[in-house]
Design a protein around this motif. Structure first.
Motif, PDB file in Angstrom:
ATOM      1  N   ALA A   1       1.444   6.333  -6.581  1.00  0.00           N
ATOM      2  CA  ALA A   1       1.183   7.134  -7.207  1.00  0.00           C
ATOM      3  C   ALA A   1       1.170   9.388  -7.225  1.00  0.00           C
ATOM      4  O   ALA A   1       0.291  10.118  -7.875  1.00  0.00           O
ATOM      5  CB  ALA A   1      -0.355   6.746  -6.792  1.00  0.00           C
ATOM      6  N   ALA A   2       1.477   8.923  -5.766  1.00  0.00           N
ATOM      7  CA  ALA A   2       2.026  10.508  -5.820  1.00  0.00           C
ATOM      8  C   ALA A   2       3.022  11.371  -6.113  1.00  0.00           C
ATOM      9  O   ALA A   2       2.671  11.869  -6.820  1.00  0.00           O
ATOM     10  CB  ALA A   2       2.073  10.509  -4.154  1.00  0.00           C
TER      11      ALA A   2
ATOM     12  N   SER B   1       3.361  10.260  -9.690  1.00  0.00           N
ATOM     13  CA  SER B   1       2.786  10.173 -10.760  1.00  0.00           C
ATOM     14  C   SER B   1       1.955  11.410 -11.184  1.00  0.00           C
ATOM     15  O   SER B   1       1.525  11.685 -12.384  1.00  0.00           O
ATOM     16  CB  SER B   1       2.684   8.753 -11.145  1.00  0.00           C
ATOM     17  N   LEU B   2       1.749  12.229  -9.946  1.00  0.00           N
ATOM     18  CA  LEU B   2       0.706  13.072 -10.127  1.00  0.00           C
ATOM     19  C   LEU B   2       1.138  14.363 -11.161  1.00  0.00           C
ATOM     20  O   LEU B   2       2.295  14.688 -10.463  1.00  0.00           O
ATOM     21  CB  LEU B   2      -0.071  13.772  -8.765  1.00  0.00           C
ATOM     22  N   PRO B   3       0.306  14.457 -11.666  1.00  0.00           N
ATOM     23  CA  PRO B   3       0.890  16.230 -12.602  1.00  0.00           C
ATOM     24  C   PRO B   3       0.515  17.251 -11.541  1.00  0.00           C
ATOM     25  O   PRO B   3      -0.316  17.111 -10.646  1.00  0.00           O
ATOM     26  CB  PRO B   3      -0.621  15.493 -13.801  1.00  0.00           C
ATOM     27  N   GLY B   4       1.551  18.287 -12.035  1.00  0.00           N
ATOM     28  CA  GLY B   4       2.012  19.190 -10.941  1.00  0.00           C
ATOM     29  C   GLY B   4       2.391  18.888  -9.562  1.00  0.00           C
ATOM     30  O   GLY B   4       2.112  19.826  -8.896  1.00  0.00           O
ATOM     31  N   GLY B   5       2.858  18.342  -9.600  1.00  0.00           N
ATOM     32  CA  GLY B   5       4.002  17.820  -8.433  1.00  0.00           C
ATOM     33  C   GLY B   5       3.187  17.785  -6.670  1.00  0.00           C
ATOM     34  O   GLY B   5       4.205  17.658  -5.696  1.00  0.00           O
ATOM     35  N   ALA B   6       1.461  16.929  -6.777  1.00  0.00           N
ATOM     36  CA  ALA B   6       1.478  17.412  -5.430  1.00  0.00           C
ATOM     37  C   ALA B   6       1.908  16.153  -4.846  1.00  0.00           C
ATOM     38  O   ALA B   6       2.027  14.809  -5.373  1.00  0.00           O
ATOM     39  CB  ALA B   6      -0.344  16.810  -5.974  1.00  0.00           C
ATOM     40  N   ALA B   7       2.078  15.799  -3.848  1.00  0.00           N
ATOM     41  CA  ALA B   7       2.437  14.647  -3.205  1.00  0.00           C
ATOM     42  C   ALA B   7       2.123  15.001  -1.764  1.00  0.00           C
ATOM     43  O   ALA B   7       1.244  15.213  -1.189  1.00  0.00           O
ATOM     44  CB  ALA B   7       3.558  15.172  -2.630  1.00  0.00           C
TER      45      ALA B   7
ATOM     46  N   VAL C   1       0.793  -0.896   0.018  1.00  0.00           N
ATOM     47  CA  VAL C   1      -0.061  -0.349   0.059  1.00  0.00           C
ATOM     48  C   VAL C   1       1.101   1.170   0.297  1.00  0.00           C
ATOM     49  O   VAL C   1       0.463   2.095  -0.504  1.00  0.00           O
ATOM     50  CB  VAL C   1      -0.882   0.254   1.473  1.00  0.00           C
ATOM     51  N   ALA C   2       2.137   1.339   1.040  1.00  0.00           N
ATOM     52  CA  ALA C   2       3.128   2.389   0.807  1.00  0.00           C
ATOM     53  C   ALA C   2       3.583   2.551  -0.522  1.00  0.00           C
ATOM     54  O   ALA C   2       3.423   4.156  -1.162  1.00  0.00           O
ATOM     55  CB  ALA C   2       3.971   2.042   2.230  1.00  0.00           C
ATOM     56  N   LEU C   3       3.938   1.915  -0.940  1.00  0.00           N
ATOM     57  CA  LEU C   3       4.577   1.597  -2.166  1.00  0.00           C
ATOM     58  C   LEU C   3       3.751   2.107  -3.627  1.00  0.00           C
ATOM     59  O   LEU C   3       4.058   3.349  -4.338  1.00  0.00           O
ATOM     60  CB  LEU C   3       4.744   0.816  -2.864  1.00  0.00           C
TER      61      LEU C   3
END
Length: 89
Positions: free
Chosen positions: A80-81, A83-89, A73-75
């Protein structure tokens, strides 16, 4: 008489240009907690191969399974974090 002949692929298998790239090494490093959790689960399973599992063995197996699931789950969340556009983490 048999002659021993090396194949070019076998000789150059460890050439510098066949080293893992930085991106591949980073991916391995990111997956290392999951790899270690899988190793712990395998160790717990190996211990119980030649005997009837005790209560302690059962706990160790459950703990190892939960750790593997948590690391998966953590991986998944980390990948996923990133690869999100806009650098959202």
């Amino acid at each position: 008489m048999n002659h021993v002949v090396t194949l070019q692929d076998a000789v150059t298998a460890f050439a510098d240009w066949k080293e893992p790239t930085s991106a591949e090494l980073d991916a391995i490093e990111q997956e290392m907690p999951l790899i270690l959790a899988d190793v712990d689960l395998l160790d717990a399973k190996i211990v119980t191969l030649d005997r009837t599992p005790t209560e302690l063995d059962e706990r160790r197996l459950r703990r190892a399974r939960r750790r593997v699931l948590a690391e998966r789950v953590a991986l998944a969340n980390r990948t996923a974090a990133t690869s999100l556009p806009g650098g959202a983490a």
